[in-house]
Structure formats: structure tokens, C-alpha cells
Design a protein around this motif. Structure first.
Motif, mmCIF file in Angstrom:
data_model
loop_
_atom_site.group_PDB
_atom_site.id
_atom_site.type_symbol
_atom_site.label_atom_id
_atom_site.label_comp_id
_atom_site.label_asym_id
_atom_site.label_seq_id
_atom_site.Cartn_x
_atom_site.Cartn_y
_atom_site.Cartn_z
ATOM 1 N N GLY A 52 76.734 -19.365 47.244
ATOM 2 C CA GLY A 52 77.443 -19.310 45.836
ATOM 3 C C GLY A 52 76.449 -18.788 44.792
ATOM 4 O O GLY A 52 75.077 -18.999 45.113
ATOM 5 N N LEU A 53 77.009 -18.565 43.820
ATOM 6 C CA LEU A 53 76.395 -18.366 42.521
ATOM 7 C C LEU A 53 76.534 -19.430 41.301
ATOM 8 O O LEU A 53 77.734 -19.852 41.363
ATOM 9 N N GLN A 54 75.671 -19.434 40.457
ATOM 10 C CA GLN A 54 75.850 -20.164 39.232
ATOM 11 C C GLN A 54 76.262 -21.664 39.398
ATOM 12 O O GLN A 54 77.426 -22.244 39.019
ATOM 13 N N GLY A 108 76.816 -11.585 33.778
ATOM 14 C CA GLY A 108 75.957 -11.988 32.625
ATOM 15 C C GLY A 108 75.468 -13.461 32.706
ATOM 16 O O GLY A 108 74.771 -13.883 31.978
ATOM 17 N N THR A 109 75.908 -14.080 33.707
ATOM 18 C CA THR A 109 75.198 -15.322 34.151
ATOM 19 C C THR A 109 75.502 -16.579 32.853
ATOM 20 O O THR A 109 74.668 -17.459 32.997
ATOM 21 N N VAL A 110 76.594 -16.165 32.098
ATOM 22 C CA VAL A 110 77.098 -17.107 31.287
ATOM 23 C C VAL A 110 78.213 -17.644 31.127
ATOM 24 O O VAL A 110 78.621 -18.504 30.434
ATOM 25 N N CYS A 280 71.584 -10.300 21.285
ATOM 26 C CA CYS A 280 71.947 -11.649 21.850
ATOM 27 C C CYS A 280 71.244 -11.900 23.130
ATOM 28 O O CYS A 280 71.107 -10.951 23.957
ATOM 29 N N PRO A 281 70.512 -13.075 23.231
ATOM 30 C CA PRO A 281 69.806 -13.374 24.697
ATOM 31 C C PRO A 281 70.416 -13.768 25.536
ATOM 32 O O PRO A 281 69.586 -13.929 26.682
ATOM 33 N N MET A 282 71.888 -14.012 25.736
ATOM 34 C CA MET A 282 72.515 -14.333 26.688
ATOM 35 C C MET A 282 71.956 -15.486 27.290
ATOM 36 O O MET A 282 71.636 -15.388 28.506
ATOM 37 N N SER A 283 71.823 -16.801 26.802
ATOM 38 C CA SER A 283 71.273 -18.039 27.076
ATOM 39 C C SER A 283 72.287 -18.985 27.447
ATOM 40 O O SER A 283 73.513 -18.787 27.109
#
Length: 402
Positions: A52-54, A108-110, A280-283
Motif C-alpha cells: 500500500g501507499l500513504q 501528489g502524495t498529499v 507550492c511545495p506540496m507538503s
């Protein structure tokens, strides 16, 4: 009749000195403390179950670990939930949360799933939808589902957006007292300006354990960085808080903490980390409680991750914001946990070198809160579109899922 050994004397039966009972007890405590300390410093990185992810993990009051993660095509993936009882090393067979296949997004991981667990054991999950809301409404839906009363399946997913559009960075969920469920996201008001300066943080509140939600209300004054995630946390004392990244027309994208002491009716704001950046730093941030009951936050500023504790009643920081240890750069997506063992330890973790469709490495710092000693570690092989979550174990050790 056998000879009786006297405390502190040499026994003629075994020809070995006998220690006093108190000394034996103290020695046992020293050995136990040594074992506990060693376990508390043990950090085990591991891939998220099922590839899985995230991952997002929460340990409840009974020591059970609850886990959600994404699986499948990053553009149209699914949300899965699994559970691990205290003392077990294996998670249960994963249960799909979304009833509409492919309705989540990992790009995007966000924008992945987040969860919260109520005192009654009910699990609440939110995530950004992968498809448009339809009917001409811009942006994806803010989706919510909760575990049903049997604990065997999730209820059908619901879109909580009624007066907002342009969902981008991820939302978050928190569970408080008296059946309160808080869902936060950021977006634009319908028919309003669509720039970042007019973007707002919104709250949809349920007072019946997620059965129904009121229409969302804006809780942050000022703009919001569109592609950054946020993180919410609530307590049983009407405290609810959220960390997010603001935005203004001067290219400032600061990390901020919003705190309400009246169950979400009003909020106060404190600046965590200023950052002047035009992109945007996509944090993603992290938020919870430290052992003293203060709010504990982690956030990213200029490629470094920081941590700090804040008293929820006054928002005064009892300690200054501190950077993560080690020498790595390009750090993102922090997570943390405090130990469950007899000795207090703090484990912070983050990614290094990750980016759009780009994997990287995992790094962490284990801090002995009693002695001040610190240890750092790292592991390679973090896939694209994922970040870490920490599970504190009963023996004081930590497992990092990524």
C-alpha cells in the motif's frame, strides 16, 4: 535440617554470596529498565501491508493499531483499512473503505486517506475523490465513510462538500467528545474568487458520530496553499486543531496551527514556520498530543522538517521549534509517535529526496525524553507517492510503515 542462608552472608551449601532481597529487587529493576530502554530505541522500517501507499496509523486506548492506505492505479485507486490487535504482529485481511471502485487518488502524495478512531472504537475515514463532483461543479469531492455498527464493513461513501469547490490538497478527520466528528479541507466558496488568497480552510461538523454533517463553515482567515495537505486532531475536552499551509499575495506560504477550545465554534491561529516561496511545495504536516497533553506538531519549511509543542489553551510554545536531526536534505512528509513503554521516547520520521512520481529514502530520529540522547537512522527504497506512518509498540519500540 538444611542450613539457612542469611542475607549478605556466604552460604555453605552453594559456596556463593547471597544478595540482600532489596539488592535483588533493585538489580531486577535495572535489568528491566535496560531491556525497556533497548526496546524503546529499536526502530523497524517496513513496507505498508499489501504494498500500500500513504499509510496512516492510529493506536487506540486498548493498544490496537488501525491502518488505512491506498492501493492500485495512483490516479484512480482504492482505500483499504486493516487492524492489528495489541501484541499481534500481523494486520487483519484488508477491508475496502470506498464502495465506488477507483474513487481515491495518490498522485501528489498529499491527497490520500486519513482516519480517526472514536472512544467507542468506530473508525472514520476521509479522502479526496479521484473524479469530479459532476453537475458542473469544479474539483473533486471530499469523501467520508465510517465503519458500520457491526465492524465488518464501511458504510457507503458520502461527499461532504455542499457550498465549496476546487478541492485540491488533502482533507483530514478528527473525533472529539460527545459524538463530535470534525472533517477539514480547503477550497473556494461557490461563485467566489478562485485564487489562493481567497481559498479557505473549511470544517464540516457532525454531532451524532458521523450520521449527519452540517454544511461546511470557513474557519481560517486568509488564503491557503492549494496543493498542500492539512492535519486535524481533537481531544475529549473540546479541543480541536488543524495544521495547514497558508498563502498570500506576497508569495508567503507559512505553516500555521488553528486551535479551537470550544469544539470548533471559534479558532485562534499561531504561526509555526514562515516560508517565502513562489511555488507550492506540496507538503503534509503531522499533529497530535505529547505526553504532557500539549499539542505536538510537525511541518516542513525550506526542505527541513520541524517539531514543536503548544499549549492548547494559550497557544504558547513551551519549547522552541526544533529541526529534525541528521544531515539529510529535501525533507518532506513528517510523522511521529511517542513510545508506549515505561520510558518516554519520541520517534520522528520523514522522507528525503521524494518528488512528483519520484521515490526516495526514509529517515528518522529517536529521542530519549528523559536523558536527551538522540539516535538517527535511514533506509532506502521509498516508492513514489508514499510517506511514513509510525506505530508505537507495547514494548516501547517503533514500527515505521512506508
Amino acid at each position: 535440617m538444611p542450613l539457612q542462608c542469611r542475607t549478605g552472608q556466604r552460604c555453605r551449601l552453594c559456596a556463593r554470596p547471597r544478595l540482600p532481597a532489596l539488592a535483588l529487587a533493585l538489580l531486577a529493576l535495572v535489568i528491566l529498565d535496560s531491556i525497556t530502554s533497548a526496546a524503546a530505541q529499536e526502530v523497524r522500517p517496513a513496507r505498508t501491508p499489501n504494498g500500500g501507499l500513504q499509510p496512516q496509523a492510529v493506536v487506540d486506548s486498548k493498544g490496537a493499531a488501525h491502518l488505512v492506505y491506498l492501493k492500485g492505479d495512483p490516479a484512480h485507486c482504492d482505500v483499504f483499512y486493516s487492524r492489528r490487535v495489541d501484541g499481534s504482529t500481523a494486520f487483519t485481511v484488508p477491508m475496502r473503505v470506498n464502495d465506488v471502485p477507483g474513487s481515491a487518488i495518490a498522485l501528489g502524495t498529499v491527497r490520500g486517506a486519513q482516519l480517526a478512531v472514536g472512544s467507542n472504537g468506530r473508525v472514520h475515514v476521509v479522502w479526496n475523490g479521484s473524479q469530479s463532483q459532476g453537475n458542473g461543479v469544479r474539483g473533486a469531492p471530499m469523501l467520508y465513510a465510517r465503519l458500520d455498527s457491526t465492524g465488518r464493513r464501511f458504510e457507503p461513501q458520502r461527499n461532504l462538500m455542499t457550498s465549496t469547490i476546487d478541492l485540491d490538497g488533502g482533507g483530514s478527520v478528527a473525533v472529539g467528545a460527545n459524538g463530535r466528528v470534525y472533517v477539514f479541507w480547503h477550497g473556494h466558496a461557490k461563485n467566489g474568487p478562485d485564487d489562493e488568497v481567497h481559498r479557505g480552510v473549511y470544517l464540516a461538523l457532525s454531532t451524532d458520530d458521523g450520521s449527519t454533517f452540517a454544511s461546511e463553515q470557513r474557519v481560517a482567515v486568509g488564503g491557503v496553499c492549494a496543493c498542500c495537505g492539512l492535519k486535524a486532531f481533537a481531544t475529549g475536552t473540546n479541543i480541536v486543531a488543524v495544521v495547514y499551509r497558508s498563502a498570500d499575495d506576497q508569495a508567503n506560504r507559512d505553516s500555521r496551527l488553528l486551535v479551537s477550545a470550544d469544539a470548533g465554534q471559534s479558532f485562534r491561529s499561531v504561526l509555526l514556520g514562515p516560508w517565502h516561496i513562489s511555488a507550492c511545495p506540496m507538503s503534509t504536516p503531522a499533529l497530535g498530543l505529547d505526553p504532557s497533553g500539549a499539542l505536538f506538531a510537525m511541518w516542513e519549511t525550506e526542505g527541513q522538517v520541524y517539531r514543536g509543542s503548544f499549549l492548547p489553551q494559550t497557544l504558547a510554545p513551551p519549547v522552541q521549534a526544533l529541526p529534525a536531526g541528521g544531515t539529510g536534505t529535501d525533507r518532506k512528509h513528517p510523522a511521529f509517535a511517542f513510545s508506549r513503554g515505561r520510558e518516554p521516547f519520541l520517534l520522528t520520521t520523514w522522507t528525503e529526496g521524494t518528488g512528483w512520481a519520484k521515490g526516495g529514502s526514509l529517515a528518522w530520529e529517536c529521542i530519549d525524553l528523559t536523558r536527551g540522547a538522540k539516535r538517527t537512522g535511514a533506509a532506502a527504497g521509498v516508492p513514489p507517492w508514499t510517506f511514513p506512518a509510525v506505530v508505537p509498540e507495547a514494548d516501547g519500540s517503533f514500527t515505521i510503515l512506508y
